[in-house]
Structure formats: structure tokens, C-alpha cells
Design an enzyme around this catalytic site. Structure first.
Site, short mmCIF file in Angstrom:
data_model
loop_
_atom_site.label_atom_id
_atom_site.label_comp_id
_atom_site.label_asym_id
_atom_site.label_seq_id
_atom_site.Cartn_x
_atom_site.Cartn_y
_atom_site.Cartn_z
N HIS A 24 -3.90 0.51 7.88
CA HIS A 24 -2.59 1.16 7.89
C HIS A 24 -2.59 2.39 6.97
O HIS A 24 -2.12 3.47 7.35
CB HIS A 24 -1.52 0.14 7.46
CG HIS A 24 -0.12 0.68 7.37
ND1 HIS A 24 0.90 0.23 8.19
CD2 HIS A 24 0.45 1.61 6.56
CE1 HIS A 24 2.02 0.89 7.89
NE2 HIS A 24 1.78 1.73 6.89
N GLU A 25 -3.15 2.21 5.76
CA GLU A 25 -3.14 3.32 4.78
C GLU A 25 -4.07 4.45 5.19
O GLU A 25 -3.72 5.63 5.05
CB GLU A 25 -3.50 2.79 3.39
CG GLU A 25 -2.50 1.80 2.79
CD GLU A 25 -1.06 2.22 2.92
OE1 GLU A 25 -0.74 3.41 2.81
OE2 GLU A 25 -0.21 1.33 3.17
N GLN B 21 2.87 9.74 1.49
CA GLN B 21 4.17 9.07 1.26
C GLN B 21 4.83 9.48 -0.05
O GLN B 21 5.96 9.08 -0.33
CB GLN B 21 4.00 7.55 1.32
CG GLN B 21 3.61 7.07 2.72
CD GLN B 21 3.47 5.58 2.76
OE1 GLN B 21 2.45 5.04 2.34
NE2 GLN B 21 4.49 4.88 3.24
N GLY C 239 0.83 -1.20 0.00
CA GLY C 239 0.00 0.00 0.00
C GLY C 239 0.87 1.24 0.00
O GLY C 239 2.04 1.19 0.39
N CYS D 54 6.49 -0.40 6.69
CA CYS D 54 5.98 0.80 6.04
C CYS D 54 7.08 1.33 5.13
O CYS D 54 8.24 1.39 5.54
CB CYS D 54 5.62 1.83 7.10
SG CYS D 54 5.01 3.38 6.43
N LEU D 55 6.71 1.70 3.91
CA LEU D 55 7.73 2.18 2.96
C LEU D 55 8.43 3.45 3.45
O LEU D 55 9.52 3.77 3.00
CB LEU D 55 7.11 2.40 1.57
CG LEU D 55 6.61 1.12 0.87
CD1 LEU D 55 5.94 1.48 -0.45
CD2 LEU D 55 7.74 0.12 0.64
N HIS E 93 -2.48 6.66 7.56
CA HIS E 93 -1.60 7.64 6.90
C HIS E 93 -2.37 8.87 6.46
O HIS E 93 -1.88 10.00 6.56
CB HIS E 93 -0.99 7.02 5.62
CG HIS E 93 0.30 6.29 5.83
ND1 HIS E 93 1.43 6.89 6.33
CD2 HIS E 93 0.65 5.01 5.59
CE1 HIS E 93 2.43 6.01 6.38
NE2 HIS E 93 1.97 4.85 5.94
ZN ZN Z 1 2.90 3.03 5.76
#
Ligand code: ZN
Length: 188
Positions: free
Chosen positions: A149-150, A50, A45, A107-108, A153
Site C-alpha cells: 500500500h505504501e 501524505q 503506514g 488510508c489516512l 503511494h
Molecule cells: Zn494510504
């Protein structure tokens, strides 16, 4: 186009995303670029924050993960998750329910940092897709975790906020180092 992924320490990750009132060609391009960026980074995701944009937009694709199953229901019927991937969620509204399930998350924006996170097992989602169509589904397993999670964000919430105190303490040195490096890079 592959975009640069923002890292922990970049203030945009703490910004709540603005609602997208109109799906312009620029937004559609951003969706495309976010998919490209997510696939290139081998992520499940990616949220607009991000890639440096505080917007209510996230992309998800769980197909790359073979060992952690996902479930999806539309109108009360179980559907094949693969057939509904990838997902672009614009202005998503979610309701999480069920017992907390603990699972590993990364997480990226936090390279090489992983932790177990407890989240409600299921989620109900309503969102607009990149064509401007509203849709709803229920998710379980990895897809439920990814959506939660997304959407966090999109509200400026990061997975470290959901970690146990103990896990966060264990990762403190790494988190501090990442934050300091990000801030130093932003000053340049
Ligand atoms: Zn993340």
C-alpha cells in the site's frame, strides 16, 4: 512535529516520489515527523506524499494492530516482527509474490473509507533506513499489505486504484465528496 495529512483530491498524492540521494538532517527530521504524524493518526503506514512531499520515503509500524498478524523473514529466517518495528523505508524496491489475498484496507488520506483489496500475499523488500543502511526482508500478512500500500503511494498509486469496480462504484459518492472538499480547501 505532527504534520498535516494530505487528502484525496490533493495532486501531490498522484506524484511519483523522487529518489532520495542523500540522507540529510532534513530527511531525518522528516522521518521523525512522519512517525509522529502516523502515530497521532493511529495509522499503520504513512508515505511522504501524505505529508505533501513527493519522495521515495515511507514509514510503517504494524505493532498497534493485534488482530491481523504479520510475518517477517530476514536472510531466510523468520524473525519477531515487533523487534524490527518501526520501519522507515527510503527508496524501497519491492517484488510482490504469492496468491492474491483479500483484506480490508483504509488510508489516512481517505478518512472513514474502507474496502477489501486483493494483493499478492508476500513481498520482498530492499530499502535504505534512516541511518543510510541498506536492508532487505520478506513480509507476509498485514506487513506485506502495508508495504505494498505504501510503496504504491510512492508511485502515485492509491488504494482506490486497486479496488474492484463494484467497490469503487459503491464508494463513488463518498469519494467524489472528499475530492471536492479537498480541492475547495486547497483553493482557500
Ligand atoms: Zn494510504
Amino acid at each position: 512535529m505532527v504534520l498535516e495529512i494530505t487528502r484525496f483530491g490533493n495532486p501531490v498524492l498522484r506524484q511519483k516520489g523522487a529518489r532520495i540521494e542523500k540522507i540529510t538532517p532534513e530527511i531525518q527530521q522528516l522521518v521523525k515527523d512522519m512517525f509522529e504524524t502516523m502515530y497521532e493518526a493511529a495509522g499503520v503506514g504513512l508515505a511522504a506524499q501524505q505529508v505533501g512531499r513527493a519522495l521515495q520515503l515511507t514509514v510503517i509500524d504494524v505493532r498497534g494492530v493485534k488482530d491481523r498478524p504479520s510475518t517477517m523473514e530476514i536472510d531466510g529466517k523468520e524473525v519477531d516482527v515487533k523487534e524490527h518495528m518501526p520501519l522507515a523505508l527510503i527508496n524501497p524496491e519491492i517484488k510482490a509474490f504469492g496468491n492474491p489475498a483479500t483484506g480490508p484496507e483504509g488510508c489516512l488520506s481517505f478518512p472513514e473509507i474502507y474496502s477489501d483489496i486483493a494483493r499478492p500475499e508476500f513481498v520482498e523488500v530492499t530499502a535504505t533506513n534512516a541511518e543510510g543502511k541498506q536492508f532487505s526482508f520478506r513480509a507476509g500478512g498485514l506487513l506485506s499489505r502495508a508495504v505494498q500500500h505504501e510503496v504504491d503511494h510512492l508511485n502515485g498509486i492509491l488504494f482506490i486504484d486497486r479496488m474492484s469496480t463494484e467497490a469503487k462504484r459503491e464508494l463513488k459518492a463518498e469519494l467524489d465528496e472528499l475530492q471536492t472538499a479537498t480541492k475547495a480547501a486547497l483553493k482557500k
